[in-house]
Design an enzyme around this catalytic site. Structure first.
Site, PDB file in Angstrom:
ATOM      1  N   ASN A   9       0.851  -1.190   0.000  1.00 26.58           N
ATOM      2  CA  ASN A   9       0.000   0.000   0.000  1.00 26.58           C
ATOM      3  C   ASN A   9       0.892   1.248   0.000  1.00 26.58           C
ATOM      4  OD1 ASN A   9      -1.400   2.283   1.102  1.00 26.58           O
ATOM      5  ND2 ASN A   9      -3.064   0.920   1.684  1.00 26.58           N
ATOM      6  N   ASP A  11      -0.119   4.446  -0.044  1.00 20.01           N
ATOM      7  CA  ASP A  11      -0.823   5.676   0.371  1.00 20.01           C
ATOM      8  C   ASP A  11       0.115   6.707   0.998  1.00 20.01           C
ATOM      9  OD1 ASP A  11      -3.133   4.475  -0.422  1.00 20.01           O
ATOM     10  OD2 ASP A  11      -3.938   4.178   1.599  1.00 20.01           O
ATOM     11  N   HIS A  12       1.053   6.212   1.812  1.00 16.83           N
ATOM     12  CA  HIS A  12       1.855   7.186   2.570  1.00 16.83           C
ATOM     13  C   HIS A  12       3.010   7.788   1.775  1.00 16.83           C
ATOM     14  CE1 HIS A  12      -0.867   6.800   5.748  1.00 16.83           C
ATOM     15  NE2 HIS A  12      -0.703   5.499   5.800  1.00 16.83           N
ATOM     16  N   ARG A  20       3.377  18.800   0.600  1.00 15.62           N
ATOM     17  CA  ARG A  20       3.870  19.974  -0.120  1.00 15.62           C
ATOM     18  C   ARG A  20       3.046  20.282  -1.379  1.00 15.62           C
ATOM     19  NH1 ARG A  20       9.164  22.128   1.130  1.00 15.62           N
ATOM     20  NH2 ARG A  20       9.021  22.156   3.390  1.00 15.62           N
ATOM     21  N   HIS A  45      -5.556   3.563  -1.619  1.00 17.42           N
ATOM     22  CA  HIS A  45      -6.874   3.897  -1.062  1.00 17.42           C
ATOM     23  C   HIS A  45      -7.202   5.327  -1.480  1.00 17.42           C
ATOM     24  CE1 HIS A  45      -9.451   4.047   2.927  1.00 17.42           C
ATOM     25  NE2 HIS A  45     -10.133   4.428   1.873  1.00 17.42           N
ATOM     26  N   ARG A  47      -9.489   8.132  -0.664  1.00 15.23           N
ATOM     27  CA  ARG A  47     -10.427   8.531   0.394  1.00 15.23           C
ATOM     28  C   ARG A  47     -11.284   9.691  -0.074  1.00 15.23           C
ATOM     29  NH1 ARG A  47     -10.187   7.577   5.708  1.00 15.23           N
ATOM     30  NH2 ARG A  47      -8.773   5.928   6.330  1.00 15.23           N
ATOM     31  N   ARG A  51      -6.844  12.739   1.142  1.00 14.39           N
ATOM     32  CA  ARG A  51      -5.675  13.163   1.933  1.00 14.39           C
ATOM     33  C   ARG A  51      -4.371  12.576   1.410  1.00 14.39           C
ATOM     34  NH1 ARG A  51      -6.635   9.660   7.378  1.00 14.39           N
ATOM     35  NH2 ARG A  51      -8.689  10.562   7.254  1.00 14.39           N
ATOM     36  N   HIS A  52      -4.482  11.455   0.650  1.00 13.36           N
ATOM     37  CA  HIS A  52      -3.237  10.925   0.066  1.00 13.36           C
ATOM     38  C   HIS A  52      -3.419  10.619  -1.430  1.00 13.36           C
ATOM     39  CE1 HIS A  52      -5.222   7.326   1.593  1.00 13.36           C
ATOM     40  NE2 HIS A  52      -4.789   7.495   2.830  1.00 13.36           N
ATOM     41  N   GLU A  72      -8.619   0.412  -2.576  1.00 19.70           N
ATOM     42  CA  GLU A  72      -9.468   0.423  -1.377  1.00 19.70           C
ATOM     43  C   GLU A  72     -10.374   1.641  -1.476  1.00 19.70           C
ATOM     44  OE1 GLU A  72      -5.966  -1.444   1.463  1.00 19.70           O
ATOM     45  OE2 GLU A  72      -6.638   0.612   1.793  1.00 19.70           O
ATOM     46  N   THR A 102      -6.972   6.467  10.380  1.00 25.61           N
ATOM     47  CA  THR A 102      -6.876   5.403   9.388  1.00 25.61           C
ATOM     48  C   THR A 102      -8.146   4.580   9.533  1.00 25.61           C
ATOM     49  OG1 THR A 102      -5.560   3.525   8.597  1.00 25.61           O
ATOM     50  CG2 THR A 102      -5.569   3.894  10.972  1.00 25.61           C
ATOM     51  N   THR A 103      -8.344   3.622   8.647  1.00 24.72           N
ATOM     52  CA  THR A 103      -9.537   2.771   8.742  1.00 24.72           C
ATOM     53  C   THR A 103      -9.572   2.130  10.130  1.00 24.72           C
ATOM     54  OG1 THR A 103      -9.120   2.309   6.421  1.00 24.72           O
ATOM     55  CG2 THR A 103     -10.801   0.976   7.493  1.00 24.72           C
ATOM     56  N   GLU A 155     -11.080  -9.684   3.220  1.00 25.11           N
ATOM     57  CA  GLU A 155      -9.821  -9.238   3.827  1.00 25.11           C
ATOM     58  C   GLU A 155     -10.081  -9.076   5.315  1.00 25.11           C
ATOM     59  OE1 GLU A 155      -7.606  -5.943   2.114  1.00 25.11           O
ATOM     60  OE2 GLU A 155      -6.599  -5.579   4.019  1.00 25.11           O
ATOM     61  N   HIS A 195      -3.851  -4.588   7.871  1.00 20.67           N
ATOM     62  CA  HIS A 195      -3.999  -3.462   8.801  1.00 20.67           C
ATOM     63  C   HIS A 195      -3.092  -3.634  10.017  1.00 20.67           C
ATOM     64  CE1 HIS A 195      -5.381  -0.056  10.988  1.00 20.67           C
ATOM     65  NE2 HIS A 195      -6.146   0.294   9.990  1.00 20.67           N
ATOM     66  N   GLY A 196      -2.141  -2.738  10.108  1.00 15.88           N
ATOM     67  CA  GLY A 196      -1.251  -2.731  11.267  1.00 15.88           C
ATOM     68  C   GLY A 196      -0.194  -3.826  11.270  1.00 15.88           C
ATOM     69  N   GLY A 217       1.016  -1.428   4.419  1.00 22.21           N
ATOM     70  CA  GLY A 217       1.451  -0.107   3.991  1.00 22.21           C
ATOM     71  C   GLY A 217       2.360   0.591   4.976  1.00 22.21           C
ATOM     72  N   PHE A 218       1.780   1.008   6.086  1.00 24.36           N
ATOM     73  CA  PHE A 218       2.465   1.930   6.991  1.00 24.36           C
ATOM     74  C   PHE A 218       3.843   1.443   7.449  1.00 24.36           C
ATOM     75  CE2 PHE A 218       3.282   4.280  10.877  1.00 24.36           C
ATOM     76  CZ  PHE A 218       3.014   5.579  10.453  1.00 24.36           C
TER      77      PHE A 218
HETATM   78  N1  PXP Z   1      -6.028  -3.165   4.309  1.00 26.04           N
HETATM   79  C1  PXP Z   1      -6.997  -2.231   4.390  1.00 26.04           C
HETATM   80  C2  PXP Z   1      -8.374  -2.589   3.976  1.00 26.04           C
HETATM   81  C3  PXP Z   1      -6.712  -0.923   4.830  1.00 26.04           C
HETATM   82  O1  PXP Z   1      -7.702  -0.003   4.914  1.00 26.04           O
HETATM   83  C4  PXP Z   1      -5.385  -0.603   5.187  1.00 26.04           C
HETATM   84  C5  PXP Z   1      -5.050   0.789   5.614  1.00 26.04           C
HETATM   85  O2  PXP Z   1      -5.169   1.630   4.506  1.00 26.04           O
HETATM   86  C6  PXP Z   1      -4.409  -1.604   5.045  1.00 26.04           C
HETATM   87  C7  PXP Z   1      -4.766  -2.889   4.641  1.00 26.04           C
HETATM   88  C8  PXP Z   1      -2.968  -1.341   5.346  1.00 26.04           C
HETATM   89  O3  PXP Z   1      -2.807  -1.016   6.676  1.00 26.04           O
HETATM   90  P1  PXP Z   1      -1.394  -0.517   7.187  1.00 26.04           P
HETATM   91  O4  PXP Z   1      -1.100   0.759   6.491  1.00 26.04           O
HETATM   92  O5  PXP Z   1      -1.596  -0.366   8.659  1.00 26.04           O
HETATM   93  O6  PXP Z   1      -0.394  -1.585   6.831  1.00 26.04           O
END
Ligand code: PXP
Length: 241
Positions: A9, A11-12, A20, A45, A47, A51-52, A72, A102-103, A155, A195-196, A217-218
């Site tokens: 992911n 996004d970040h 910027r 994702h 949104r 935001r990203h 997403e 975040t979600t 998921e 997630h996480g 992602g993160f």
């Molecule tokens: N899966 C879903 C459905 C999510 O919404 C997210 C967060 O955008 C992720 C996975 C990835 O989560 P993380 O950024 O915490 O790894």
């Protein structure tokens, strides 16, 4: 070789760019690095608050990079139109709350109006050949509802598991994921999680029987700040293998 696919992911990368409002760092460039370092697919994702990731990022990703794109998005008209226009390979429907960092968890499929929107989204996207996944907490009722309304994939939300890492309820949260996974496979659906997840807590989830894909992602982008994206992605891929 790993049987578990890694969705990275990005996004970040876009979060940093939006700080910027310029063109760098570019998620397209990041996708190329991720894909040559072990990512099996690119996750983004879009949104409501943008935001990203922006719609233009999805458009460019589709046109400029040859890869499997997993989008997403929330279940609403705006997002359905974006998905139908740019045709990602798959979509994960997620809940979205204004102001959330975040979600915050899986879809609430006890809410009838949510089920209606999700079902409408599944139908609209499936009719165009887009695979549809639902982001669900590891609970049997939601998984059964997701199956009934035609989702291809579940998921499982690993937020509670990730937050339990190193705490008393860690084994219980992992067990919940295992039990939910059995049900997903029994219903003949594809099994993903995310997630996480990070470099420490990911392996037990990757080892769940039938796990096909982890979306992360993160932790990858955070590590990339220190070691570079290539190393961050390849290390994650190695751990889940
Ligand atoms: N899966 C879903 C459905 C999510 O919404 C997210 C967060 O955008 C992720 C996975 C990835 O989560 P993380 O950024 O915490 O790894």
């Amino acid at each position: 070789m790993s049987d578990v696919k890694l969705g990275v992911n990005l996004d970040h990368i876009a979060t940093l760019r939006q700080a910027r409002m310029i063109s760098n760092p570019d998620p397209i460039e990041a996708a190329r690095v991720a894909l040559t370092s072990g990512a099996d697919m690119i996750v983004m994702h879009i949104r409501g608050d943008r935001r990203h990731m922006q719609e233009e990022d999805l458009e460019r990703m589709r046109k400029e990079v040859r890869c499997f794109i997993h989008l997403e998005m929330a279940a609403n008209d705006e997002m359905r139109n974006i998905a139908l226009k740019h045709k990602p390979d798959s979509v994960c429907i997620v809940p979205e709350k204004p102001g959330e960092l975040t979600t915050e968890g899986g879809l609430n499929l006890k809410d009838k109006s949510m089920v209606k929107e999700v079902e409408k989204t599944i139908k609209a996207l499936s009719d165009k050949g887009i695979e549809v996944s639902l982001f669900l907490d590891p609970n049997a009722d939601d998984i059964r509802t997701g199956y009934k309304i035609g989702a291809d994939t579940v998921e499982l939300c690993t937020k509670a598991y990730s937050e339990s890492w190193g705490k008393k309820n860690q084994a219980k949260e992992l067990e919940r994921l295992w039990i939910a996974s059995y049900l997903v496979k029994e219903l003949n659906m594809n099994l993903h999680s995310g997630h996480g997840l990070d470099y420490y807590n990911v392996r037990p989830v990757a080892q769940i029987e039938g796990m096909e894909c982890l979306n992360i992602g993160f932790s990858i982008i955070s590590r990339a700040v220190f070691v570079g994206l290539k190393t961050a992605v390849s290390q994650m891929k190695e751990i889940i293998g």
